[in-house]
Structure formats: structure tokens, C-alpha cells
Design an enzyme around this catalytic site. Structure first.
Site, mmCIF file in Angstrom:
data_model
loop_
_atom_site.group_PDB
_atom_site.id
_atom_site.type_symbol
_atom_site.label_atom_id
_atom_site.label_comp_id
_atom_site.label_asym_id
_atom_site.label_seq_id
_atom_site.Cartn_x
_atom_site.Cartn_y
_atom_site.Cartn_z
ATOM 1 C CE1 TYR A 29 1.966 5.073 -5.771
ATOM 2 C CE2 TYR A 29 0.548 6.608 -6.966
ATOM 3 C CZ TYR A 29 0.744 5.380 -6.359
ATOM 4 O OH TYR A 29 -0.278 4.469 -6.315
ATOM 5 N NE ARG A 62 -10.264 -2.302 -9.669
ATOM 6 C CZ ARG A 62 -9.691 -3.510 -9.691
ATOM 7 N NH1 ARG A 62 -10.445 -4.590 -9.698
ATOM 8 N NH2 ARG A 62 -8.381 -3.632 -9.728
ATOM 9 C CD GLU A 82 -20.652 4.878 -1.948
ATOM 10 O OE1 GLU A 82 -20.320 4.554 -0.795
ATOM 11 O OE2 GLU A 82 -21.087 4.068 -2.787
ATOM 12 C CE LYS A 141 -7.289 4.970 -5.586
ATOM 13 N NZ LYS A 141 -7.078 3.666 -5.017
ATOM 14 C CE LYS A 201 -10.288 2.407 -5.930
ATOM 15 N NZ LYS A 201 -9.642 1.232 -5.336
ATOM 16 C CB SER A 252 -0.747 5.023 -10.777
ATOM 17 O OG SER A 252 -1.979 4.563 -11.305
ATOM 18 N NE ARG A 258 -7.180 -1.372 -12.154
ATOM 19 C CZ ARG A 258 -8.321 -0.988 -12.738
ATOM 20 N NH1 ARG A 258 -8.573 -1.334 -13.991
ATOM 21 N NH2 ARG A 258 -9.213 -0.300 -12.059
HETATM 22 C C1 PBG Z 1 -7.468 -1.136 -5.135
HETATM 23 C C2 PBG Z 1 -6.694 0.081 -5.411
HETATM 24 C C3 PBG Z 1 -6.442 0.684 -6.645
HETATM 25 C C4 PBG Z 1 -5.632 1.784 -6.395
HETATM 26 C C5 PBG Z 1 -5.390 1.825 -5.042
HETATM 27 N N1 PBG Z 1 -6.076 0.781 -4.437
HETATM 28 C C6 PBG Z 1 -6.730 0.287 -8.011
HETATM 29 C C7 PBG Z 1 -8.043 0.015 -8.525
HETATM 30 O O1 PBG Z 1 -9.089 0.286 -7.938
HETATM 31 O O2 PBG Z 1 -8.033 -0.512 -9.638
HETATM 32 C C8 PBG Z 1 -5.119 2.731 -7.426
HETATM 33 C C9 PBG Z 1 -3.988 3.579 -7.016
HETATM 34 C C10 PBG Z 1 -3.315 4.277 -8.118
HETATM 35 O O3 PBG Z 1 -3.731 4.225 -9.294
HETATM 36 O O4 PBG Z 1 -2.312 4.943 -7.817
HETATM 37 N N2 PBG Z 1 -6.796 -1.960 -4.239
#
Ligand code: PBG
Length: 338
Positions: A320, A224, A240, A255, A203, A281, A213
Site C-alpha cells: 500500500y 477461511r 502449494e 501472502k 496464502k 493490510s 476486511r
Molecule cells: C481475498 C483477499 C484478501 C486479501 C487480498 N485478497 C483477504 C482475505 O483473504 O481475507 C487481503 C489483503 C490485505 O489484507 O491487504 N480476496
């Protein structure tokens, strides 16, 4: 060697296989099926009707009531599963809502399992960021840094709460070292040997999470980067993936998807367990915004993005568009059979 016979032109003609719709259909290398699509869903505490998310046109926060309808619609569409996220009204430093059996995500999970637990794989996001007031995926130490091992202790508790609520697949998205092993151990020790683990193995610290967010009303300040991967790192992504497999992940994930298709292809080539990808997203909103402006063909673009992710090696895709895409897949199949 030339592909031309003198005076005749090319004799190797790949276009032969593109000449008719029937031929193209027959030689198509990548096909999508509704069963390999997973719908991420946001369930928000304290609302009674769905509320549109401004940064993600077409996606809404669900209330507990509307969740019932939405998961049944997902099941009717024939998709493979839903991934639930909870948005609590109260957040605190430890993310208490995440482990409260009456916390929004755990309540939503029980509802989804009750409604569609046989038809769909009900999955839950196992991460603290929606529940913490500082917005990080783990808990903080005295200096304000994300404390890996203290976060693992919270993930263990969260895993038990989610498994007890009936979640069938825990989505470990926090990017703490050792999270898969920690969660596997506590699940097994408590008899949840059949609860599966999806490791968000690779990720990346991505700008494409921007609309999410807003969707989870994140309170994050800063970034992060001390736990999510640097976007330039391919080898580290492979490492990973390997670690999550060794720690016992049942499925691993890459991701975001579209900007990381090389990482996904690497994982698909080496992983002994299924590899999924999360079309996040920002990937969604980017297409919706361009389509709303008339700059791209919405349906063709959506299909192409998901086909591309599958071609790169994803066994399943979180998107989505899962329900809408499943509808198109069904109707084009029916069209073909007429
Ligand atoms: C963390 C999490 C995130 C997403 C899914 N799980 C956000 C992040 O790491 O800031 C992002 C999913 C998306 O952008 O569609 N719980």
C-alpha cells in the site's frame, strides 16, 4: 584459527565495508526499484469522491472518477502495476457482481486500462469474497461449506469477465484447489492466451488481513481455515507453490509477507517463475499506528520492511506504500546524483 594477530587485534574487520556512506552504498546487497512495486487499490461502487478507510490510515476507497487520477499518479511514480479490488453495493450468494460486465471491478478495470494500460500492468483480484453476501472466497454447498469445484466454475466465468475488461494479470487469491489450471484452460479456450495468471499460491489464514476486511466491507462470518493455509505450515506452502507452477501460473505469490519470509525464501529458491509477496493490510496498519504514536521512524520502518521482503527473495512486492516509496526511491537517487 584465531582472527587476532598477537598484540594487533582482529585482522578480519567486516566494519571496513561499513565505514563510509559511499562504501556502504557500493556493497549494498539489496536495492529497491519503483518498477518492482505494485499498488493494491480499492474501487467502490456508488461513491463519487475518495473515502478514507478507517483501519488503513492513508488509504482510501476510490470512486470511478478518482480512480482515473490515482492510476495516473501511480504511473507517474513509475511503479510496476496496480492490483484492483472492487466493492459492490449489492452482494449475493453467488457473487454475481464479479461476473457482471458492468460490475464495479470490471468497469474499474476498463477505466484503468484505458488510462494507464500501456504504462502499468493492470491486475485484478480474482476471488468472490468481495461479492458474496456470506463473505467467503467461493460459493457454498447445501451444508454451508465452501464448495471447491462449484467455486472453480465461478472463477472461470470471472476470469473471462476480467480478461474481456482488459486485465493483464489475474490475481487468483481464492485458494481453491485447481484454480490456476481451471482459469488457464478457460482463458486459452477463449483466445485469451496472453492474459497472465498470478497464483496466490501460499496464502495463509492470517490475522493480518483484519484491516482489509474493513476495507472491502467484508460480510464474512467464521474464518477461511478450510482453504487458506495454517500459519505453522512451511512444507505445505512449498507444495502449494509447486502445484501452482505445475498448473501454469506465470507468477506465484506468498501472502502475507513479513511473518512468512521463510516460505518466501523457499519459494524463491525453487520456483522457475517470478515470486512475489503481498505486504498485507495488517502489516501496513501496524506500522502506521506505531508511527502515528511516535514509537518508530515511519519512513525507515517502511523501507526496512520492504527491503526485508525483497532480501528474502521477492521479485516484486504488493504494498500500500508503493507510490510513496517509489517517490522516496526517486528522490534519493536524484540526491545521490547531485
Ligand atoms: C481475498 C483477499 C484478501 C486479501 C487480498 N485478497 C483477504 C482475505 O483473504 O481475507 C487481503 C489483503 C490485505 O489484507 O491487504 N480476496
Amino acid at each position: 584459527m584465531s582472527s587476532e594477530l598477537p598484540g594487533v587485534g582482529p585482522y578480519i574487520r567486516p566494519r571496513r565495508l561499513r565505514s563510509t556512506p559511499a562504501m556502504r552504498r557500493l556493497v549494498s546487497e539489496t536495492r529497491l526499484h519503483p518498477a518492482e512495486l505494485i499498488l493494491p487499490m480499492f474501487v467502490r461502487e456508488g461513491i463519487t469522491t475518495p473515502e478514507p478507510i478507517g483501519s488503513m490510515p492513508g488509504v482510501s476507497h476510490q470512486s470511478l472518477d478518482s480512480l482515473r487520477r490515482a492510476v495516473n499518479e501511480a504511473a507517474a511514480a513509475g511503479i510496476g502495476g496496480v492490483m484492483l479490488f472492487g466493492i459492490p453495493t449489492q452482494k449475493d450468494a453467488m457473487g454475481s457482481g464479479a461476473t457482471d460486465p458492468d460490475g464495479i471491478l470490471n468497469v474499474a478495470t476498463r477505466i484503468a486500462v484505458e488510462e494507464v494500460g500501456d504504462a502499468l500492468v493492470v491486475q485484478t483480484d480474482l476471488c468472490l469474497d468481495e461479492f458474496t453476501d456470506h463473505g467467503h472466497c467461493g460459493v457454498l454447498d447445501a451444508e454451508g461449506r465452501v464448495d471447491n469445484d462449484a467455486s472453480l466454475a465461478r472463477y472461470r466465468e470471472m476470469a473471462l469477465a476480467q480478461a474481456a475488461s482488459g486485465s493483464q494479470l489475474l490475481g487468483l487469491s481464492g485458494m481453491m484447489d485447481g484454480q490456476v489450471a481451471a482459469v488457464r484452460e478457460i482463458l486459452d479456450a477463449n483466445g485469451y492466451t496472453d492474459t497472465a495468471i498470478l497464483g496466490y499460491a501460499a496464502k495463509y489464514a492470517s490475522a493480518f488481513y483484519g484491516p482489509f476486511r474493513e476495507a472491502v466491507q467484508s460480510s464474512l462470518k467464521g474464518d477461511r481455515r478450510s482453504y487458506q493455509l495454517d500459519p505453522g505450515n512451511r512444507r505445505e506452502g512449498a507444495r502449494e507453490i509447486m502445484l501452482d507452477v505445475e498448473e501454469g501460473a506465470d507468477i506465484v505469490m506468498v501472502k502475507p509477507a513479513m511473518s512468512y519470509l521463510d516460505v518466501l525464501a523457499d519459494a524463491a529458491a525453487s520456483s522457475p517463475v517470478p515470486v512475489w509477496a503481498y505486504q498485507v493490510s495488517g502489516e501496513y496498519s501496524m506500522v502506521e499506528a506505531a508511527a502515528a504514536n511516535g514509537w518508530i521512524d515511519r519512513r525507515r520502518t517502511i523501507e526496512e520492511t520492504v527491503i526485508g521482503i525483497k532480501r528474502a527473495g521477492a521479485d516484486a512486492v504488493l504494498t500500500y506504500w508503493a507510490v510513496e516509496l517509489a517517490g522516496w526511491l526517486r528522490s534519493s537517487l536524484e540526491g545521490e546524483q547531485r
